[in-house]
Design a protein around this motif. Structure first.
Motif, PDB file in Angstrom:
ATOM      1  N   ASN A 159       2.785  -1.499   6.815  1.00 30.08           N
ATOM      2  CA  ASN A 159       2.247  -0.542   5.835  1.00 30.08           C
ATOM      3  C   ASN A 159       2.477   0.915   6.226  1.00 30.08           C
ATOM      4  OD1 ASN A 159       1.208  -2.684   4.336  1.00 30.08           O
ATOM      5  ND2 ASN A 159      -0.750  -2.639   5.392  1.00 30.08           N
ATOM      6  N   VAL A 160       2.863   1.164   7.468  1.00 31.46           N
ATOM      7  CA  VAL A 160       2.898   2.550   7.936  1.00 31.46           C
ATOM      8  C   VAL A 160       4.276   3.000   8.403  1.00 31.46           C
ATOM      9  CG1 VAL A 160       0.458   2.479   8.580  1.00 31.46           C
ATOM     10  CG2 VAL A 160       2.190   1.882  10.285  1.00 31.46           C
ATOM     11  N   THR A 161       5.295   2.183   8.235  1.00 29.08           N
ATOM     12  CA  THR A 161       6.607   2.551   8.774  1.00 29.08           C
ATOM     13  C   THR A 161       7.182   3.801   8.117  1.00 29.08           C
ATOM     14  OG1 THR A 161       7.752   1.098   7.207  1.00 29.08           O
ATOM     15  CG2 THR A 161       7.150   0.163   9.349  1.00 29.08           C
ATOM     16  N   LEU A 162       6.815   4.062   6.855  1.00 23.54           N
ATOM     17  CA  LEU A 162       7.348   5.220   6.153  1.00 23.54           C
ATOM     18  C   LEU A 162       6.425   6.437   6.231  1.00 23.54           C
ATOM     19  CD1 LEU A 162       8.736   3.517   2.908  1.00 23.54           C
ATOM     20  CD2 LEU A 162      10.018   4.257   4.924  1.00 23.54           C
ATOM     21  N   LEU A 163       5.302   6.312   6.924  1.00 17.41           N
ATOM     22  CA  LEU A 163       4.337   7.411   7.000  1.00 17.41           C
ATOM     23  C   LEU A 163       4.618   8.272   8.223  1.00 17.41           C
ATOM     24  CD1 LEU A 163       1.014   5.569   6.111  1.00 17.41           C
ATOM     25  CD2 LEU A 163       2.746   6.523   4.589  1.00 17.41           C
ATOM     26  N   ARG A 164       4.329   9.561   8.084  1.00 23.56           N
ATOM     27  CA  ARG A 164       4.486  10.446   9.238  1.00 23.56           C
ATOM     28  C   ARG A 164       3.310  11.429   9.301  1.00 23.56           C
ATOM     29  NH1 ARG A 164       6.999   9.452  13.726  1.00 23.56           N
ATOM     30  NH2 ARG A 164       9.099   9.257  12.858  1.00 23.56           N
ATOM     31  N   GLN A 165       3.285  12.428   8.437  1.00 18.93           N
ATOM     32  CA  GLN A 165       2.181  13.387   8.437  1.00 18.93           C
ATOM     33  C   GLN A 165       1.153  12.945   7.406  1.00 18.93           C
ATOM     34  OE1 GLN A 165       3.479  17.476   8.198  1.00 18.93           O
ATOM     35  NE2 GLN A 165       5.345  17.047   9.339  1.00 18.93           N
ATOM     36  N   GLN A 166      -0.011  12.560   7.899  1.00 15.24           N
ATOM     37  CA  GLN A 166      -1.045  12.005   7.033  1.00 15.24           C
ATOM     38  C   GLN A 166      -2.416  12.576   7.381  1.00 15.24           C
ATOM     39  OE1 GLN A 166      -0.972   9.398   4.537  1.00 15.24           O
ATOM     40  NE2 GLN A 166       1.207   9.876   4.511  1.00 15.24           N
TER      41      GLN A 166
END
Length: 225
Positions: free
Chosen positions: A128-135
């Protein structure tokens, strides 16, 4: 399948890797900047100065080894008082991922101008988080579950016990409570269903009445006779 393979023979190529992992179709330049190894020595000042490296023109994504991922941020030092490495916290992203995630405190940095670095880790939800960076996210260090009790209703009896009076018919009845948390205008009291003598959901709490005692007849909610 044979026909499609023949058509694609001129514009496709095989991509191999020397290890297994989770594929992500985006490379953003942070891959060599934000690494688990660098998180072990990163300071709050380093965190504020993080910038991505140029992304190679031929990059087609990245392959993530393992299942552990990290969330790093800075928080006021006062909010991290008493937080120890190995503690469990909950993380709730402001967008993109809406499940509350169980995280482990990996590291708490030193106090730098009133802020400290916080590094959290998780070995679930990697897909679920592979495409997330700045959150942006809420970090929940403690939560309380129970009954919300108005502060104006809380009393201390002659034995020094804390409790409230509820309206049972037309009679005031004393029920002890165990306060778990101060919400400002109300308390969170423990829900103990081991006895009907304890406060239960649906009990009508008397607020604001004076000179109450167990068994006193009252005219209604919040008033006295």
């Amino acid at each position: 399948l044979t026909r499609l393979q023949a058509q694609a023979a001129t514009d496709t190529r095989a991509i191999t890797a020397d290890h297994a992992g989770t594929y992500s179709g985006v490379a953003d330049g942070y891959e060599s900047v934000l690494t688990p190894e660098k998180l072990q020595t990163m300071t709050a000042q380093d965190y504020n100065a993080v910038t991505p490296e140029p992304v190679p023109e031929n990059a087609i994504g990245k392959l993530i080894r393992g299942t552990t991922w990290y969330y790093v941020t800075t928080l006021p030092a006062s909010e991290l008082k008493g937080v120890k490495e190995g503690a469990s916290v909950q993380l709730l992203f402001a967008r993109d991922v809406y499940d509350q995630m169980d995280m482990t405190v990996e590291r708490v940095g030193n106090n730098e101008a009133g802020y400290r670095l916080l590094v959290l880790s998780c070995n679930q939800y990697i897909q679920n988080v592979t495409l997330l960076r700045q959150q942006s996210a809420d970090v929940v260090f403690a939560s309380y579950s129970g009954l919300r009790v108005p502060k104006d209703a809380v009393r201390v009896n002659e034995n020094g016990k804390t409790g409230v009076y509820i309206l049972e018919g037309a009679v005031a009845r004393w029920k002890p409570i165990n306060i778990l948390h101060d919400n400002g205008e109300s308390y969170v009291a423990a829900l103990d269903k081991s006895s009907t003598n304890n406060l239960w959901p649906g009990d009508e709490i008397i607020v604001g009445a004076k000179d109450l005692y167990n068994g006193k007849v009252v005219s209604g909610y919040g008033t006295e006779q």
